[in-house]
Design a protein around this motif. Structure first.
Motif, PDB file in Angstrom:
ATOM      1  N   ILE A  59       0.866  -1.178   0.000  1.00 12.31           N
ATOM      2  CA  ILE A  59       0.000   0.000   0.000  1.00 12.31           C
ATOM      3  C   ILE A  59       0.902   1.227   0.000  1.00 12.31           C
ATOM      4  N   TRP A 111       1.263   4.882   0.421  1.00 12.84           N
ATOM      5  CA  TRP A 111       0.531   5.993   1.033  1.00 12.84           C
ATOM      6  C   TRP A 111       1.282   7.300   0.781  1.00 12.84           C
ATOM      7  N   LEU A 169      -1.648  -0.876  -4.305  1.00 11.73           N
ATOM      8  CA  LEU A 169      -2.736  -0.042  -3.816  1.00 11.73           C
ATOM      9  C   LEU A 169      -2.166   1.315  -3.401  1.00 11.73           C
ATOM     10  N   PRO A 221      -8.179   5.624  -1.287  1.00 10.21           N
ATOM     11  CA  PRO A 221      -7.577   4.843  -2.368  1.00 10.21           C
ATOM     12  C   PRO A 221      -7.833   5.541  -3.706  1.00 10.21           C
TER      13      PRO A 221
END
Length: 339
Positions: A77, A79, A305, A313
């Motif tokens: 992920i 971020w 992601l 997202p």
């Protein structure tokens, strides 16, 4: 070790445990203790991983049209904790017109939410995914602008996530590496050229002084190797018009990153396009560099992601982005439908 006698139809999940028990006993030939054991073990991802849709028991425990998940050892992920950056790269895509970063106020709740995802079924497209681990990659903008980055990395590590970062390297300090290096699974650095003038043309510099150079990057690598030998050291290079003719082999051999990723510039976000012939020539010229991998525009679009600074997202669709909901309102629901 089941014996599939090939008799009858497998019961649907909605039929209840009775038909499933009958099918296991009569059609598959299991005794009662073995059936009880399978029912107890079914809650564990290990058993589901072992079957992976290759056994009729899997069909019995799922609905007719439900897609079986893909089991992965790790999912990443990415971020983007802030849009702010001390560089001015003309090809940068990390622009969402978001409000001021809320990272310093919300990172504890975000980490708590993401720490619940390992072992959970993520309803992604085109197939659901269950990941054993989650690597949380802090990026930007420039993540080291955020003063609480170290505390967030420490908390992510303690929560069972695998922290990593991607940075331009200009703000990282030796103290940071000493304090947090051993917690970091991967340290990535954006570095597009070993030539100072080329870096200036791209915009990889601060307003008042030069940006990261090869000597300082080598010092950072050496310190990471001393403090945390297990940390993967990575270099990302965006192949753009300014550097597409460069030969970076000698500099990369000296740095010796474990992974060097070549990313083709995304022209939709301000960078000038690089044609197929020039990009292929750059890749071919560096094909023998140890740890070299190539990531095209198509690869980048669905590689991992991604969360924007508002914790939503997102995925690229041409020149625009498609967004999910705030993960603080439910991470599983926020990622639903993401490709």
């Amino acid at each position: 070790h089941t014996k599939d006698a090939g008799r009858g139809e497998t019961p649907a999940l909605g039929a209840g445990i009775g038909p499933i028990w009958t099918w296991c006993a009569n059609d598959v030939g299991l005794c009662a203790p073995k059936i009880r054991r399978l029912v107890r073990l079914w809650a564990s991802s290990q058993l589901r991983t072992a079957f992976c849709g290759r056994n009729r028991l899997d069909d019995a425990m799922s609905t007719t049209h439900e897609l079986l998940p893909v089991f992965l050892p790790e999912i990443t992920i990415n971020w983007h904790i802030t849009e702010a950056c001390n560089y001015g790269c003309d090809y940068c895509y990390a622009k969402w017109s978001t409000s001021a970063s809320s990272f310093r106020h919300t990172w504890p709740k975000v980490i708590d939410a993401l720490a619940q995802l390992p072992g959970q079924r993520l309803e992604l497209q085109p197939r659901p995914v269950i990941a054993e681990r989650v690597r949380l990659n802090f990026s930007g903008g420039e993540p080291f602008i955020e003063k609480s980055l170290g505390a967030a990395i420490s908390a992510a590590h303690d929560a069972g996530l695998s922290p990593s970062f991607i940075s331009n390297g200009s703000l990282i300090t030796d103290e940071f590496i000493h304090n947090y290096g051993s917690m970091i699974a991967m340290a990535g650095f954006s570095f597009d050229s070993f030539d100072e003038l080329t870096r200036d043309k791209i915009g990889r510099r601060m307003r008042s002084k030069r940006g990261l150079d090869q000597n300082r990057l080598a010092e950072i690598f050496d310190l990471f190797r001393a403090v945390s030998p297990s940390t993967m050291l990575k270099v990302n290079t965006v192949v753009c018009q300014e550097n597409v003719s460069e030969d970076m082999r000698q500099g990369l051999e000296q740095l010796a990153p474990r992974r060097w990723k070549m990313l083709r510039v995304i022209p939709d976000h301000g960078g000038k396009p690089v044609d197929d012939v020039s990009f292929s020539a750059f890749v071919d010229r560096h094909s023998n560099v140890k740890g070299a991998v190539v990531e095209t525009n198509e690869d980048m679009a669905r590689s991992y992601l991604m969360l924007n600074p508002d914790r939503k997202p997102f995925q690229r669709q041409g020149k625009n982005y498609k967004y999910g909901g705030d993960i603080l309102n439910g991470a599983l629901e926020a990622f639903r439908g993401t490709e």
